[in-house]
Scaffold this active site. Structure first.
Site, short mmCIF file in Angstrom:
data_model
loop_
_atom_site.label_atom_id
_atom_site.label_comp_id
_atom_site.label_asym_id
_atom_site.label_seq_id
_atom_site.Cartn_x
_atom_site.Cartn_y
_atom_site.Cartn_z
N GLY A 11 0.77 -1.24 0.00
CA GLY A 11 0.00 0.00 0.00
C GLY A 11 0.80 1.29 0.00
O GLY A 11 0.32 2.31 0.50
N MET A 85 -4.19 -6.59 -7.22
CA MET A 85 -3.68 -7.65 -8.09
C MET A 85 -4.77 -8.64 -8.52
O MET A 85 -4.56 -9.85 -8.46
CB MET A 85 -2.54 -8.39 -7.38
CG MET A 85 -1.41 -7.49 -6.92
SD MET A 85 -0.67 -6.57 -8.27
CE MET A 85 0.31 -7.85 -9.01
N ARG A 86 -5.91 -8.13 -8.93
CA ARG A 86 -6.97 -9.01 -9.43
C ARG A 86 -7.39 -8.54 -10.82
O ARG A 86 -7.53 -7.33 -11.05
CB ARG A 86 -8.22 -8.95 -8.53
CG ARG A 86 -8.00 -9.39 -7.11
CD ARG A 86 -7.70 -10.86 -6.98
NE ARG A 86 -8.75 -11.72 -7.51
CZ ARG A 86 -8.61 -13.03 -7.68
NH1 ARG A 86 -7.46 -13.62 -7.39
NH2 ARG A 86 -9.60 -13.75 -8.15
N LEU A 88 -10.20 -7.90 -13.34
CA LEU A 88 -11.60 -7.57 -13.12
C LEU A 88 -12.45 -7.96 -14.32
O LEU A 88 -11.98 -7.90 -15.46
CB LEU A 88 -11.73 -6.07 -12.84
CG LEU A 88 -10.98 -5.61 -11.58
CD1 LEU A 88 -10.72 -4.12 -11.60
CD2 LEU A 88 -11.75 -6.02 -10.32
N ASN A 102 -5.66 3.41 -12.58
CA ASN A 102 -4.69 2.40 -12.14
C ASN A 102 -3.29 2.97 -12.29
O ASN A 102 -3.04 3.80 -13.16
CB ASN A 102 -4.83 1.13 -13.00
CG ASN A 102 -3.86 0.04 -12.57
OD1 ASN A 102 -3.70 -0.23 -11.38
ND2 ASN A 102 -3.20 -0.57 -13.54
N HIS A 104 0.57 1.71 -13.13
CA HIS A 104 1.28 0.55 -13.66
C HIS A 104 2.77 0.86 -13.69
O HIS A 104 3.18 1.95 -14.15
CB HIS A 104 0.79 0.22 -15.08
CG HIS A 104 1.47 -0.97 -15.66
ND1 HIS A 104 1.18 -2.26 -15.25
CD2 HIS A 104 2.46 -1.07 -16.58
CE1 HIS A 104 1.97 -3.10 -15.91
NE2 HIS A 104 2.74 -2.41 -16.72
N ASP A 140 -4.23 -3.16 -18.57
CA ASP A 140 -3.12 -2.20 -18.75
C ASP A 140 -3.14 -1.52 -20.12
O ASP A 140 -2.09 -1.18 -20.67
CB ASP A 140 -1.75 -2.90 -18.55
CG ASP A 140 -1.60 -3.45 -17.14
OD1 ASP A 140 -2.18 -2.88 -16.21
OD2 ASP A 140 -0.88 -4.46 -16.97
N GLN A 168 8.72 7.57 -8.33
CA GLN A 168 7.96 8.37 -9.31
C GLN A 168 6.47 8.03 -9.28
O GLN A 168 5.62 8.89 -9.51
CB GLN A 168 8.54 8.19 -10.71
CG GLN A 168 9.99 8.61 -10.83
CD GLN A 168 10.23 10.01 -10.29
OE1 GLN A 168 9.49 10.95 -10.62
NE2 GLN A 168 11.25 10.16 -9.45
N GLU A 169 6.15 6.75 -9.01
CA GLU A 169 4.73 6.38 -8.86
C GLU A 169 4.09 7.24 -7.79
O GLU A 169 2.96 7.73 -7.94
CB GLU A 169 4.60 4.90 -8.48
CG GLU A 169 5.08 3.94 -9.55
CD GLU A 169 4.87 2.48 -9.15
OE1 GLU A 169 3.84 2.17 -8.54
OE2 GLU A 169 5.74 1.65 -9.46
C1 GRF Z 1 3.34 -0.80 -7.59
O1 GRF Z 1 4.58 -0.89 -8.24
C2 GRF Z 1 2.23 -0.63 -8.59
O2 GRF Z 1 2.60 0.14 -9.70
C3 GRF Z 1 1.96 -2.04 -9.00
O3 GRF Z 1 2.09 -2.81 -7.83
C4 GRF Z 1 2.95 -2.12 -6.93
C5 GRF Z 1 2.16 -1.89 -5.68
O4 GRF Z 1 2.94 -1.33 -4.65
N1 GRF Z 1 0.68 -2.15 -9.66
P1 GRF Z 1 2.24 -0.66 -3.41
O5 GRF Z 1 1.30 -1.69 -2.80
O6 GRF Z 1 1.52 0.57 -3.87
O7 GRF Z 1 3.37 -0.34 -2.47
#
Ligand code: GRF
Length: 210
Positions: A11, A85-86, A88, A102, A104, A140, A168-169
């Site tokens: 998370g 991680m499902r 849908l 989302n 990615h 995706d 960066q996310e």
């Molecule tokens: C992240 O790298 C996200 O882009 C991918 O799964 C990872 C999740 O990490 N879909 P977190 O649970 O947000 O730390």
């Protein structure tokens, strides 16, 4: 604006969203795994949590119906998938079309799916990164909102590259949600996303630098 965040694990993207001071009421964090570390973080930040355990549902349709019930119970205008991680069902995706985002860990359309950092290293790319996109039935592949690129170094491991991308996310996901909340995202006729009042610095990211 009310939003819910769906997680499956640690998370960290969820936490970045919750801590970003966004003009959004995060009504709940919902996990498909009861042991997801992110649930504790959310509770510590005073956010409601719920678990919809996929192992307790007979099939995807039943799971997605239970998930939709939870989301709608919280009156969500926006659904943020953050390490959820499902896969849908199409019906579920269509129900939230245009209001489900989302994150990615790759520069889509390169490297959809899993193990993106290992695959990026194997392909020898010099730039890698992350993408926030709207969710459509094809995994995706939905319209891209924002991307960030990072350099790939010769001695990178998947873990080091993942950490560089993850930083960066944590920047671009809050940006995208802010833009959504401010009503600045515009769908064009050819299903692309425009950003009202965007700035366009005339720079390029080149890797490696000679
Ligand atoms: C992240 O790298 C996200 O882009 C991918 O799964 C990872 C999740 O990490 N879909 P977190 O649970 O947000 O730390």
């Amino acid at each position: 604006m009310r939003a819910v965040i769906l997680i499956s694990g640690r998370g960290s993207n969820m936490e970045a969203l919750l801590r970003a001071g966004l003009p959004v009421d995060f009504a709940a964090v919902i996990s498909n795994r009861p042991d997801a570390g992110g649930l504790t973080i959310a509770r510590d930040l005073g956010v409601d949590t719920a678990v919809v355990d996929h192992t307790r549902h007979t099939d995807r349709t039943a799971f997605d119906a239970a998930l939709a019930e939870q989301i709608d119970r919280h009156g969500a205008d926006l659904v943020c998938l953050a390490g959820f991680m499902r896969v849908l069902t199409d019906d579920f995706v269509q129900r939230y079309q245009g209001r489900m985002l989302n994150i990615h860990p790759a520069l889509l359309p390169a490297f959809p799916g899993l193990n993106t950092h290992t695959r990026a290293l194997a392909a020898g790319v010099k730039l890698h990164g992350c993408t926030v996109h709207f969710v459509t039935p094809e995994v995706d592949a939905g319209p891209i909102v924002v991307q960030a690129a990072v350099p790939v170094f010769d001695d990178d491991t998947p873990e080091r590259l993942a950490a560089r991308v993850l930083a960066q996310e944590h920047r671009i996901y809050p940006l995208a949600v802010r833009w959504f909340a401010e009503g600045r995202l515009r769908w064009t006729a050819d299903d692309r996303i425009g950003l009202d009042a965007a700035t366009h610095p005339d720079t390029a990211l080149i890797s490696p630098m000679g």
